[in-house]
Design a protein around this motif. Structure first.
Motif, PDB file in Angstrom:
ATOM      1  N   ASP A 256       1.668   9.564 -44.189  1.00 53.38           N
ATOM      2  CA  ASP A 256       1.159  10.513 -43.201  1.00 53.38           C
ATOM      3  C   ASP A 256      -0.229  11.016 -43.534  1.00 53.38           C
ATOM      4  N   GLU A 257      -0.727  10.724 -44.729  1.00 53.41           N
ATOM      5  CA  GLU A 257      -2.076  11.157 -45.113  1.00 53.41           C
ATOM      6  C   GLU A 257      -3.124  10.304 -44.393  1.00 53.41           C
ATOM      7  N   THR A 258      -4.068  10.947 -43.763  1.00 50.27           N
ATOM      8  CA  THR A 258      -5.124  10.244 -43.026  1.00 50.27           C
ATOM      9  C   THR A 258      -6.468  10.906 -43.297  1.00 50.27           C
ATOM     10  N   ILE A 259      -7.505  10.251 -42.848  1.00 43.85           N
ATOM     11  CA  ILE A 259      -8.868  10.777 -42.924  1.00 43.85           C
ATOM     12  C   ILE A 259      -9.357  11.009 -41.507  1.00 43.85           C
ATOM     13  N   ALA A 260      -9.878  12.188 -41.252  1.00 40.25           N
ATOM     14  CA  ALA A 260     -10.351  12.533 -39.911  1.00 40.25           C
ATOM     15  C   ALA A 260     -11.699  11.872 -39.646  1.00 40.25           C
ATOM     16  N   LEU A 261     -11.798  11.177 -38.508  1.00 40.78           N
ATOM     17  CA  LEU A 261     -13.064  10.602 -38.060  1.00 40.78           C
ATOM     18  C   LEU A 261     -13.579  11.465 -36.916  1.00 40.78           C
ATOM     19  N   GLN A 262     -14.705  12.124 -37.143  1.00 46.03           N
ATOM     20  CA  GLN A 262     -15.269  13.026 -36.148  1.00 46.03           C
ATOM     21  C   GLN A 262     -16.773  12.823 -36.076  1.00 46.03           C
ATOM     22  N   ALA A 263     -17.325  13.066 -34.911  1.00 41.26           N
ATOM     23  CA  ALA A 263     -18.765  12.928 -34.711  1.00 41.26           C
ATOM     24  C   ALA A 263     -19.225  13.923 -33.657  1.00 41.26           C
ATOM     25  N   ALA A 264     -20.425  14.433 -33.841  1.00 44.43           N
ATOM     26  CA  ALA A 264     -21.054  15.275 -32.822  1.00 44.43           C
ATOM     27  C   ALA A 264     -21.827  14.369 -31.879  1.00 44.43           C
ATOM     28  N   ALA A 265     -21.600  14.540 -30.569  1.00 42.84           N
ATOM     29  CA  ALA A 265     -22.240  13.647 -29.598  1.00 42.84           C
ATOM     30  C   ALA A 265     -22.289  14.315 -28.242  1.00 42.84           C
TER      31      ALA A 265
END
Length: 319
Positions: A256-265
């Motif tokens: 269940d461990e994940t890495i958040a992928l986020q971007a300002a756009a």
């Protein structure tokens, strides 16, 4: 003909190629897997979309392809009909050509007469509907280009693809061009708001444009542009997560461990890639990423105007 039958049987057997058996008492061969189950299903799914030449309906699922050899020497139709593989060849044994030997017009009608007869003669062999195998995903694409839709794509459709295998990128086929309403020519900034309008054109490659022309399929030719002719809307995307210069640790015992992928756009539609492998899209916010392997990953985000940002991230996988 035997080779074609073997290859279509391979597709029906989920990618496993076996030699044809001509006698019932010939022991079956284990064969060899040449392509994946997912690739086999995709190929048959695409071929099943071909319409019958007579416009009729199939009693059993049919996936077929026609062919006409150079010089009209052979007319072919090959495919699967329910649980069977069927191949039809028409031609002269001496190899002499005949203008009537066209796969769609000569071999396909016979192919479907046999297909219809099979369904009538062997009703007990009617196959159950096949479900897509695991390992496939659906994605919205630009119908004209078959790629991820950019902001100017006028028509979208859904298709199957193999994550990590099927090549996919953001489409650049449709692009806006600022046109002078008085001359019909493309103009560059600064634009006259009174006499300028924005039109969307298809920018096909030269080889595709030539094929359209040879096939008699008209395509509207974009006006000559000596400047970009495009106005970028807002800011290009900038990755905010994951952070640069950090190593992220995930435990194999904690799926269940994940890495958040986020971007300002400024754009709402963002497409994420890991080493050019499509991960998914997010209209707002981000997506959760669970890498399948440790080491360095080249993460990229592309908006619906083709603008992008990328960074390298190190991932460590622990027990």
């Amino acid at each position: 003909m035997a080779e074609l039958a073997s290859l279509y049987t391979m597709l029906a057997n989920e990618g496993r190629l076996k030699p044809l058996r001509y006698l019932k008492d010939t022991p079956p061969s284990k064969g060899e897997v040449l392509i994946s189950e997912q690739a086999s299903w995709l190929a048959l799914d695409m071929l099943s979309k071909n319409p019958r030449p007579d416009g009729g309906n199939n009693a059993w699922p049919v996936a077929f392809k026609t062919g006409t050899s150079w010089g009209f020497r052979d007319a072919w139709t090959a495919g699967t009909v329910g649980p069977y593989v069927l191949v039809v060849w028409l031609g002269n044994f001496d190899g002499q050509g005949n203008p009537a030997l066209i796969g769609l017009e000569a071999a396909a009608p016979l192919f479907f007469r046999i297909a219809d007869a099979l369904a009538l003669a062997k009703p007990a062999d009617r196959p159950m509907p096949k479900r897509p195998p695991s390992g496939l995903a659906q994605v919205n694409i630009c119908t004209a280009s078959g790629e991820l839709p950019n902001t100017w794509c006028p028509q979208q459709s859904s298709t199957w693809f193999i994550p990590g295998k099927s090549p996919i990128r953001v489409s650049s086929l449709h692009q806006p061009v600022h046109v002078d309403t008085r001359t019909g020519l493309a103009v560059c900034p600064p634009y006259d708001p009174v006499h300028t309008k924005t039109e969307i054109f298809e920018f096909w490659s030269s080889d595709m444009a030539r094929l359209f022309k040879e096939a008699g399929v008209p395509r509207r030719k974009p006006p000559h542009i000596d400047c970009s002719g495009m106005a970028s809307l807002g800011d290009a995307p900038k990755i905010s997560s994951p952070l640069s210069g950090l190593a992220y640790t995930l435990r194999l015992s904690r799926p269940d461990e994940t890495i958040a992928l986020q971007a300002a756009a400024s754009s709402e539609q963002l497409y994420w890639f890991d080493n050019q492998i499509y991960l998914g899209n997010a209209k707002s916010g981000g997506i959760a990423w669970r890498p399948q392997a440790g080491g360095w990953h080249q993460l990229s985000v592309v908006d619906d105007q083709g603008r992008s940002d990328s960074r390298q991230v190190k991932v460590e996988l622990l027990p």
